[in-house]
Write an enzyme that holds these catalytic residues in place. Structure first.
Site, PDB file in Angstrom:
ATOM      1  N   CYS A   1       0.817  -1.318  -0.038  1.00 21.54           N
ATOM      2  CA  CYS A   1      -0.060   0.037   0.134  1.00 21.54           C
ATOM      3  C   CYS A   1       1.067   1.204   0.070  1.00 21.54           C
ATOM      4  O   CYS A   1       1.581   1.349  -0.956  1.00 21.54           O
ATOM      5  CB  CYS A   1      -0.796   0.059   1.287  1.00 21.54           C
ATOM      6  SG  CYS A   1      -2.579   0.961   0.954  1.00 21.54           S
TER       7      CYS A   1
ATOM      8  N   ARG B   1     -12.680   5.467  -3.033  1.00 20.40           N
ATOM      9  CA  ARG B   1     -11.704   4.630  -2.584  1.00 20.40           C
ATOM     10  C   ARG B   1     -11.866   3.287  -2.959  1.00 20.40           C
ATOM     11  O   ARG B   1     -13.181   2.792  -3.033  1.00 20.40           O
ATOM     12  CB  ARG B   1     -11.866   4.712  -0.859  1.00 20.40           C
ATOM     13  CG  ARG B   1     -10.843   3.872  -0.086  1.00 20.40           C
ATOM     14  CD  ARG B   1     -10.953   4.371   1.421  1.00 20.40           C
ATOM     15  NE  ARG B   1      -9.940   5.510   1.593  1.00 20.40           N
ATOM     16  CZ  ARG B   1      -8.905   5.466   1.932  1.00 20.40           C
ATOM     17  NH1 ARG B   1      -8.327   4.156   1.908  1.00 20.40           N
ATOM     18  NH2 ARG B   1      -8.070   6.295   1.850  1.00 20.40           N
TER      19      ARG B   1
ATOM     20  N   HIS C   1      -3.872  -5.994   1.639  1.00 22.73           N
ATOM     21  CA  HIS C   1      -3.898  -6.337   3.113  1.00 22.73           C
ATOM     22  C   HIS C   1      -4.419  -7.496   3.228  1.00 22.73           C
ATOM     23  O   HIS C   1      -4.861  -8.217   2.470  1.00 22.73           O
ATOM     24  CB  HIS C   1      -4.450  -5.054   3.531  1.00 22.73           C
ATOM     25  CG  HIS C   1      -4.099  -3.841   3.403  1.00 22.73           C
ATOM     26  ND1 HIS C   1      -2.844  -3.239   3.905  1.00 22.73           N
ATOM     27  CD2 HIS C   1      -4.424  -2.507   2.873  1.00 22.73           C
ATOM     28  CE1 HIS C   1      -2.707  -1.958   3.673  1.00 22.73           C
ATOM     29  NE2 HIS C   1      -3.506  -1.606   2.885  1.00 22.73           N
TER      30      HIS C   1
END
Ligand SMILES: [Zn+2]
Lengths: 480, 267
Positions: B102, B136, B203
């Site tokens: 990320c 997002r 993640h």
């Protein structure tokens, strides 16, 4: 997500508006009653949902017309118990209190307060309206409620997938605080570096609560702590003591940012050795010093009690009946709730982030002997999708004491994997997705007179509790 | 866990970059995964945390980890990492293994331009750049990856990023997106590979649920120091069950933005 668009009522005759409000309230009440009758989720958000469909202004109308003091409690952890304690203090001071109980703190649940307690004309008899509200709902709910007091308990890494990032949550809370009038009071946790800086430009009065004792705590924050850098200059904070996650006595070595003088402060504290309570504390308040025994265990309940006393101070309530009030507060549903299941004991804990999970693990570690566990997590709209935070839970310390661990819910594989990497032997990890079967399996592993520790997410906790209620081990939570 | 294997005498030297500054989304699970899976095979791990203001010689590490962070932390890291940039690039050229996730992944590129802030300079270790957006990408994802050691494999994880990353010509993507958004939601690829350096938005944390990827990282880290290595097989039934569950979820969510829109926080 459905949003409520306020209708332009200026064109609607007043009578019609009142009729609509009455219809909304009665429909909500009926929905609530049938929800309870058919045991649908405790019937806590249904009345609000139905009523808002009929009259989107129902909350604004009912609350706006009421002369009651309005308190909004928000933050990542401790909302429910803080609300319960605040209600108990107001009650002991002779006020009539209405609140949204049982953790239903999204907009519909908040509206249910208005619907349940108002009469059909939208009138409320209460002197105090207490709203426990999810951080995400705050920007929508606060303009409708126009609170007298806003309490912010703390901001933790809580369901990051819902909110994006921590700082945008903080920004939205801050602009809400800046919109409050000067007649309002903002009560902030001074031990939280970010919360303590909230509303610096607000018109409303700010007061602070927190701990300033060195009797408890650790020299450095735990691994999962969220904000350990200065909010002004990004330097690493120095901690004199850390009480829980990033909450503590912090100071920035570069720019000197530190906690504000506390208006309601814990000056000494002793936690019970057995992990069950009570905690003994001494407090400094604007009304004088006081001693207090908090029947609920752990440092988090010291925070909850101190926040509740802060709210009472903000509203000008007397503090002489606080001890009586505290004695009347029972554990909120699923907060290390002690349940008797025949000759076996269950401790049920609702955990939703590393902080709450670590707190429970620390309490459990104080109980003697090896432990039987039941862990349950599910991805749902309420519980979130991203369970990465399980890897921030500090399971390693308790791992050697675990006899067996049943993993349940639609995240049972994730839990089992986390336990394996905490080096709990795989033959002690049992996966049972179904909630009731998992409970049976976990109970079966417990010896007579023994204890089972359940730690579960929001939806699993509700469901497990419903199963235990069906078996007569616990009461309906709306009866409490 | 099954009995620990006899000590192989091998050690992996890990540099954990910004362990407190860049520690969002529980990515330290990646470190757990590498540590345990090495130890279970009798391989030792030596982890050095590397903080702001420290400038070690990065070529001494076999593996460098750098994880996710919010924009504010990334700003701090961007300033500091300029003092580390040349040594980091040297390490990548000398085949040190990198796992960057990320914000860490973005930071190893040329730059990250947040939606409403000044451009943050990166290391330039990866030929890529990232631009912020108002929306997002948050969803479960699945990738198809291919490496000489492993053949075609599936990688699962959870993405949560507003940055849009575009790869330059000197890099390869980590995988083809089967479900999820990936680097930018347009070109159908995710992550980056350059020599032994990997970058990804996944993640979860990514390694525990993808034991084959963890083992690839361990193997390449060892081979840098010890030459050709074959890893002892482990019982991966728990890992594979979690992988399968995550894959199923990614496929169920395929084509949907995310379960919950974070509209309350949109500016
Ligand atoms: Zn500072």
């Amino acid at each position: 997500m459905q949003t409520d668009n306020s209708n332009n009522d200026s064109t609607t005759p007043n009578g019609l508006r009142k009729a609509r409000l009455a219809f909304a309230i009665s429909a909500g009440k009926i929905a609530g009653a049938s929800g309870r009758l058919f045991h649908i989720g405790g019937g806590t958000s249904l009345p609000g949902m139905i009523a808002r469909r009929i009259d989107p202004n129902v909350l604004k109308s009912v609350v706006g017309d009421s002369k009651a003091k309005k308190i909004v409690i928000t933050g990542s952890n401790g909302k429910t118990t803080t609300a319960r304690m605040t209600a108990a203090i107001a009650d002991a001071a002779g006020h009539r209190v209405s609140q949204n109980r049982t953790g239903s703190n999204l907009l519909q649940g908040v509206t249910s307060v208005a619907v349940n307690f108002a009469d059909l004309f939208g009138r409320l008899e209460s002197d105090v309206l207490l709203f426990e509200i999810d951080e995400a709902t705050i920007p929508l709910a606060v303009p409708e409620i126009q609170p007298d007091v806003v309490v912010i308990t703390n901001i933790f890494r809580d369901q990051l997938d819902r909110y994006g990032e921590l700082y945008s949550v903080a920004q939205a809370l801050n602009s809400m605080l800046e919109s409050l009038p000067e007649t309002a009071t903002i009560l902030l946790n001074g031990n939280d570096p970010q919360v303590a800086n909230f509303g610096v430009n607000a018109k409303a009065r700010r007061i602070f609560y927190g701990l300033e004792t060195k009797d408890i705590g650790t020299p450095v924050p735990e691994q999962s702590a969220d904000i350990i850098r200065c909010i002004h200059c990004n330097s690493d904070f120095l901690y004199e003591v850390a009480y829980m996650s990033h909450l503590g006595l912090y100071r920035c070595p570069e720019c000197g940012y530190t906690l504000p003088p506390l208006d309601v402060a814990v000056t000494s504290a002793a936690l019970a050795d057995n992990g069950e309570g009570p905690s003994h504390i001494k407090l400094r308040t604007p009304l004088g010093e006081m001693k207090l025994d908090i029947p609920l265990p752990g440092v988090h309940n010291i925070y909850n009690a101190t926040a509740a006393i802060g709210a009472a101070v903000a509203l000008g309530f007397p503090l002489d009946s606080v001890q009586t009030a505290m004695n009347n507060v029972r554990t909120a549903f699923g907060r290390m709730e002690k349940i008797q299941a025949g000759d076996k004991t269950i401790f049920l804990s609702f955990v939703k982030n590393p902080t709450s999970f670590n707190l429970m693990l620390r309490l459990i570690a104080k109980h003697e002997g090896k432990k039987h566990l039941l862990l349950s997590m599910s991805h749902t709209v309420v519980d979130g999708q991203d369970f990465a935070w399980l890897w921030d839970v500090e399971l390693e310390d308790i791992a050697p004491d675990i006899l067996d661990a049943v993993c349940s819910g639609n995240k049972s594989e994730e839990l089992a994997l986390r336990l394996k990497y905490a080096e709990i032997p795989t033959d002690k990890i049992i996966e049972v997705e179904d909630r009731e079967a998992a409970l049976d399996e976990a109970i079966k592993n417990v010896e007579p007179g023994g204890t089972l520790y359940i730690m579960s997410g929001y939806t699993p906790t509700q469901e497990l509790r419903r199963i235990m209620q069906k078996r007569g081990w616990v009461k309906h939570f709306w009866e409490e | 866990m099954s009995e620990q294997k006899t000590d192989t005498g091998m050690v992996i030297k890990i540099g954990h970059l910004y362990p407190t500054l860049m520690s969002v989304a529980a990515d330290r699970g990646n470190l757990f995964s590498i540590e345990r899976r090495s130890r279970w095979r009798g391989i030792s791990i030596d982890v050095e945390p590397i903080y702001v203001k420290q400038t070690p010689d990065f070529t001494k590490y076999d593996l460098i980890l750098i994880h996710g962070a919010a924009d504010r932390e990334m700003e701090v890291a961007s300033k500091d990492i300029q003092h580390k940039a040349s040594s980091l690039k040297e390490a990548a050229e000398s085949n040190t293994v990198f796992l960057s996730v990320c914000a860490g992944f973005q930071l190893l590129g040329h730059y990250y331009k947040p939606f409403d802030g000044p451009e943050l300079k990166g290391v330039g270790l990866f030929d890529l750049y990232t631009e912020g957006s108002t929306t997002r990408f948050m969803t479960h994802m699945a990738l198809e990856c291919k490496f000489p050691e492993t053949g075609t494999k599936l990688l699962v994880g959870y993405e949560n990023h507003s940055g849009r990353t575009f790869l330059g010509s000197k890099t390869q993507p980590l995988g083809k997106v089967l479900a999820g958004w990936g680097n930018n939601g347009k070109d159908g690829v995710e992550g980056v590979v350059y020599k032994n350096a990997f970058g990804t938005y996944t993640h979860g944390p990514v390694l525990p649920k993808n034991p084959w990827f963890t083992d690839l990282i361990i193997q390449r880290a060892l081979e840098r120091r010890y030459g050709k290595v074959t890893l002892l097989p482990l019982d991966d039934s728990t890992e594979n069950a979690a992988h399968a569950a995550a894959l199923k979820l990614a496929m169920e969510f395929k084509g949907t933005m995310s379960a919950i829109e974070a509209t309350a926080w949109k500016h």
